[in-house]
Design an enzyme around this catalytic site. Structure first.
Site, PDB file in Angstrom:
ATOM      1  CG  HIS A 190      -2.096  -0.917   1.096  1.00 35.75           C
ATOM      2  ND1 HIS A 190      -3.237  -0.604   0.391  1.00 35.75           N
ATOM      3  CD2 HIS A 190      -2.295  -2.159   1.599  1.00 35.75           C
ATOM      4  CE1 HIS A 190      -4.103  -1.602   0.473  1.00 35.75           C
ATOM      5  NE2 HIS A 190      -3.550  -2.562   1.196  1.00 35.75           N
ATOM      6  CG  ASP A 197      -7.114  -3.552   1.163  1.00 32.97           C
ATOM      7  OD1 ASP A 197      -6.275  -4.211   0.524  1.00 32.97           O
ATOM      8  OD2 ASP A 197      -6.907  -3.073   2.293  1.00 32.97           O
ATOM      9  CE1 TYR A 225      -1.171 -14.246   4.294  1.00 31.84           C
ATOM     10  CE2 TYR A 225      -2.003 -12.051   4.819  1.00 31.84           C
ATOM     11  CZ  TYR A 225      -0.941 -12.925   4.637  1.00 31.84           C
ATOM     12  OH  TYR A 225       0.341 -12.475   4.789  1.00 31.84           O
ATOM     13  CG  HIS A 228      -6.242  -9.881   4.245  1.00 26.35           C
ATOM     14  ND1 HIS A 228      -5.261  -9.842   5.197  1.00 26.35           N
ATOM     15  CD2 HIS A 228      -5.900  -8.981   3.288  1.00 26.35           C
ATOM     16  CE1 HIS A 228      -4.329  -8.964   4.838  1.00 26.35           C
ATOM     17  NE2 HIS A 228      -4.696  -8.422   3.700  1.00 26.35           N
ATOM     18  CG  ASP A 230     -12.646  -6.882   6.969  1.00 32.03           C
ATOM     19  OD1 ASP A 230     -11.549  -7.184   6.444  1.00 32.03           O
ATOM     20  OD2 ASP A 230     -12.772  -5.950   7.796  1.00 32.03           O
ATOM     21  CG  HIS A 231      -9.915  -6.350   3.058  1.00 25.71           C
ATOM     22  ND1 HIS A 231      -9.696  -6.496   4.426  1.00 25.71           N
ATOM     23  CD2 HIS A 231      -8.667  -6.301   2.503  1.00 25.71           C
ATOM     24  CE1 HIS A 231      -8.413  -6.534   4.689  1.00 25.71           C
ATOM     25  NE2 HIS A 231      -7.749  -6.423   3.532  1.00 25.71           N
ATOM     26  CG  HIS A 233      -3.862  -6.851  -0.320  1.00 24.64           C
ATOM     27  ND1 HIS A 233      -3.313  -5.696   0.210  1.00 24.64           N
ATOM     28  CD2 HIS A 233      -2.928  -7.332  -1.195  1.00 24.64           C
ATOM     29  CE1 HIS A 233      -2.111  -5.510  -0.324  1.00 24.64           C
ATOM     30  NE2 HIS A 233      -1.847  -6.484  -1.179  1.00 24.64           N
TER      31      HIS A 233
END
Length: 249
Positions: A190, A197, A225, A228, A230-231, A233
């Protein structure tokens, strides 16, 4: 959410469609017309090279195929031919792997005046932690924005591949300080602008992660993972590092 074409883009697209018909009838090659963002002045095909090839690669890299993280190197090789074919097929064009007026017309239709793709914008991917902007990262601001553009065009390909379903960016560029603030290393993807994301109200996270394997992303991390669930990447790092165990990835 789709946005209407600008008057300039609508005129450009109409002119290019007409031009494409003329080329088909006469067999001649004609230059592309001007676009608000970038214009191609020649037909590109296997073996050509130059900055215009690199500009094309940015826009079609998400169509190069499963697991292909295509380099943006300005050389029109086999991967670029495959990516152009994938792009052409996805948008109902003749699939010959050659970038000419019809291919450019579709790109012009998809891109905004700042070169971002139709369904993503710099406003969605600028600095996190409420800071905004593109400073304080692991590379300079110009490189951050260039990397974000590459990521957004691959996300545009992913969106189309998923049936033109909406994707929402929940995090884009982060300064090193912001990355540390949210629990990152301070030097992660990032901070280079290479990562975004994603979530969606229309498809599952596993569907996003699965589709991302075909959209040119070197990094994919999703459900299963750590951190992660809730999204998803996705990033444009070189090489391939994928992990979304709950999705079988």
């Amino acid at each position: 959410m789709s946005r209407p074409m600008s008057r300039t883009r609508a005129c450009v697209t109409a002119a290019l469609v007409t031009l494409t018909s003329l080329v088909a009838l006469t067999g001649t090659t004609a230059p592309a017309y001007a676009d608000e963002c970038y214009s191609w002045g020649r037909t590109l095909s296997s073996g050509t090279s130059g900055p215009d090839v690199a500009e094309l690669q940015v826009r079609v890299a998400g169509w190069a195929g499963y697991g292909v993280n295509m380099a943006i190197d300005g050389n029109y090789g086999a991967q670029t031919v495959g990516a152009v074919r994938g792009f052409q097929t996805a948008y109902g064009l003749g699939s010959d792997g050659v970038a000419g007026p019809a291919t450019y017309a579709k790109i012009y239709e998809l891109q905004d005046a700042d070169c971002t793709p139709a369904h993503f914008s710099y406003a969605e991917v600028d600095g996190g932690c409420g800071a905004g902007g593109y400073g304080g990262g692991s590379v300079g601001e110009a490189t951050v924005k260039s990397n974000l553009l590459r990521a957004m065009w691959r996300a545009e390909a992913l969106r189309q591949r998923l049936g033109n379903q909406p994707l929402t960016v929940t995090s884009g560029f982060r300064s090193q300080a912001c990355d540390q603030q949210v629990g990152g290393s301070g030097t992660g993807q990032h901070t280079y602008g290479t990562a975004i994301d994603l979530v969606s109200s229309a498809v599952s996270l596993c569907t996003i992660a699965g589709g991302a394997r075909y959209a040119g992303f070197g990094g994919i991390f999703g459900p299963g993972y750590p951190g992660h669930d809730d999204h998803v990447h996705v990033d444009v790092r070189s090489g391939q590092t994928w992990s979304a165990p709950s999705c079988g990835i």
